[in-house]
Design an enzyme around this catalytic site. Structure first.
Site, PDB file in Angstrom:
ATOM      1  N   GLU A 255       8.853  -4.532  10.637  1.00  0.00           N
ATOM      2  CA  GLU A 255       9.343  -3.254  10.109  1.00  0.00           C
ATOM      3  C   GLU A 255       9.857  -2.369  11.240  1.00  0.00           C
ATOM      4  O   GLU A 255       9.150  -2.138  12.234  1.00  0.00           O
ATOM      5  CB  GLU A 255       8.208  -2.542   9.339  1.00  0.00           C
ATOM      6  CG  GLU A 255       8.647  -1.193   8.779  1.00  0.00           C
ATOM      7  CD  GLU A 255       7.695  -0.603   7.749  1.00  0.00           C
ATOM      8  OE1 GLU A 255       6.736  -1.285   7.342  1.00  0.00           O
ATOM      9  OE2 GLU A 255       7.929   0.549   7.354  1.00  0.00           O
TER      10      GLU A 255
ATOM     11  N   ASP B 101       0.840  -1.205   0.000  1.00  0.00           N
ATOM     12  CA  ASP B 101       0.000   0.000   0.000  1.00  0.00           C
ATOM     13  C   ASP B 101       0.872   1.252   0.000  1.00  0.00           C
ATOM     14  O   ASP B 101       0.375   2.377  -0.092  1.00  0.00           O
ATOM     15  CB  ASP B 101      -1.012  -0.004   1.156  1.00  0.00           C
ATOM     16  CG  ASP B 101      -0.353  -0.122   2.514  1.00  0.00           C
ATOM     17  OD1 ASP B 101       0.889  -0.190   2.586  1.00  0.00           O
ATOM     18  OD2 ASP B 101      -1.095  -0.151   3.524  1.00  0.00           O
TER      19      ASP B 101
HETATM   20  O1  KIV Z   1       3.555  -1.141   1.686  1.00  0.00           O
HETATM   21  C1  KIV Z   1       4.716  -1.549   1.705  1.00  0.00           C
HETATM   22  O2  KIV Z   1       5.533  -1.271   0.814  1.00  0.00           O
HETATM   23  C2  KIV Z   1       5.124  -2.389   2.834  1.00  0.00           C
HETATM   24  C3  KIV Z   1       6.583  -2.691   2.994  1.00  0.00           C
HETATM   25  C4  KIV Z   1       7.301  -1.520   3.528  1.00  0.00           C
HETATM   26  C5  KIV Z   1       6.805  -3.900   3.821  1.00  0.00           C
HETATM   27  O3  KIV Z   1       4.309  -2.778   3.613  1.00  0.00           O
END
Ligand code: KIV
Length: 263
Positions: free
Chosen positions: A180, A43
């Site tokens: 994260e 997202d």
């Molecule tokens: O939306 C995204 O790109 C993510 C990554 C940072 C893991 O969730």
């Protein structure tokens, strides 16, 4: 085609899993031709592609379109798509509708942030045949609750909470977990305590794999340079240079050349 079972096999064999994000068909085609194991249609598309302020603005329609485009570019790659903000907090029915839309668009699995309060949704999706990847630590959809994009799990209480939530995700049947922005030591502890793979981003080197946002890896944004995201290319400068070269060629009548002119 790799499957979620390959994630478990990689973890068992201690072979690091490599993931990157993609949002469109052309980039997905390049990732598919690379040695990466899987694509996340994150997202982060809301910010990276649409220039929106946060991932909270990602809609289901947006994620379905990006997922379908990525699938067209990478027909045989394992694709995981993010469930947008709110879509898994309104009960099993709406969550299943949202997840099904992503799967029909081409995803093999969905990722959703957090666990507390939507345990039932996770079980429902998994038992209904929709693989779920968890996401703990800095969960960007909760930025307003977290008070900013900050490292999570630094205090003993926060670390304990993350360990409990990670175990809960495993019990609920998630096939993998994105961690994260958590301290490397905590990510290592969580990885050791779980038997399913952890995929780190800003979580040190002891996770079962790593994920980076493709535009960070390619250095396309000169304003966003998090320390944990290695820039393998200074894409911003490279692209700027060729655009200026093109502009100068046009203005100096060097483009188009004779062989570039159609008869
Ligand atoms: O939306 C995204 O790109 C993510 C990554 C940072 C893991 O969730």
């Amino acid at each position: 085609m790799k499957t979620i079972l390959d994630f478990a096999r990689a973890r068992a064999a201690a072979r690091p899993i490599v993931m990157v994000t993609a949002y469109d068909a052309l980039m997905a085609r390049i990732v598919a031709a690379s040695e990466a194991d899987a694509i996340l249609v994150g997202d982060s598309a809301a910010m990276v592609v649409h220039g929106l302020p946060s991932t909270i603005e990602a809609t289901l329609e947006m994620m379905v379109l990006h997922t379908a485009a990525v699938r067209r570019g990478a027909p045989a790659t394992l694709i995981i798509a993010d469930m947008p903000f709110g879509t898994f907090r309104q009960g099993r029915h709406l969550a299943t509708q949202a997840a099904s839309a992503l799967i029909r668009a081409g995803a093999n699995a969905v990722k959703l942030e957090g666990v507390t309060g939507h345990e039932e949704v996770i079980t429902h999706l998994v038992t209904g045949g929709i693989p779920v990847m968890g996401h703990l630590g800095l969960t960007p959809q909760a930025v307003n609750q977290l008070g900013g994009y900050r490292v999570q799990g630094r205090s003993a209480a926060e670390a304990d909470q993350l360990r409990v939530e990670a175990r809960r995700l495993e019990e609920l049947g998630a096939f993998a977990l994105v961690l994260e922005c958590v301290p490397a030591g905590l990510a290592q502890t969580i990885t050791t305590e779980l038997s399913f793979p952890t995929i780190g981003i800003g979580a040190g080197s002891a996770t079962s794999g790593q994920i980076l946002v493709l535009t960070d890896l390619l250095g396309l944004d000169d304003r966003f340079k998090p320390r944990f995201a290695r820039r393998y290319l200074d894409g911003h400068t490279e692209i700027l240079t060729v655009l200026n070269e093109f502009s100068r060629d046009v203005r100096a009548a060097r483009f188009p050349a004779r062989e570039e002119v159609l008869a």
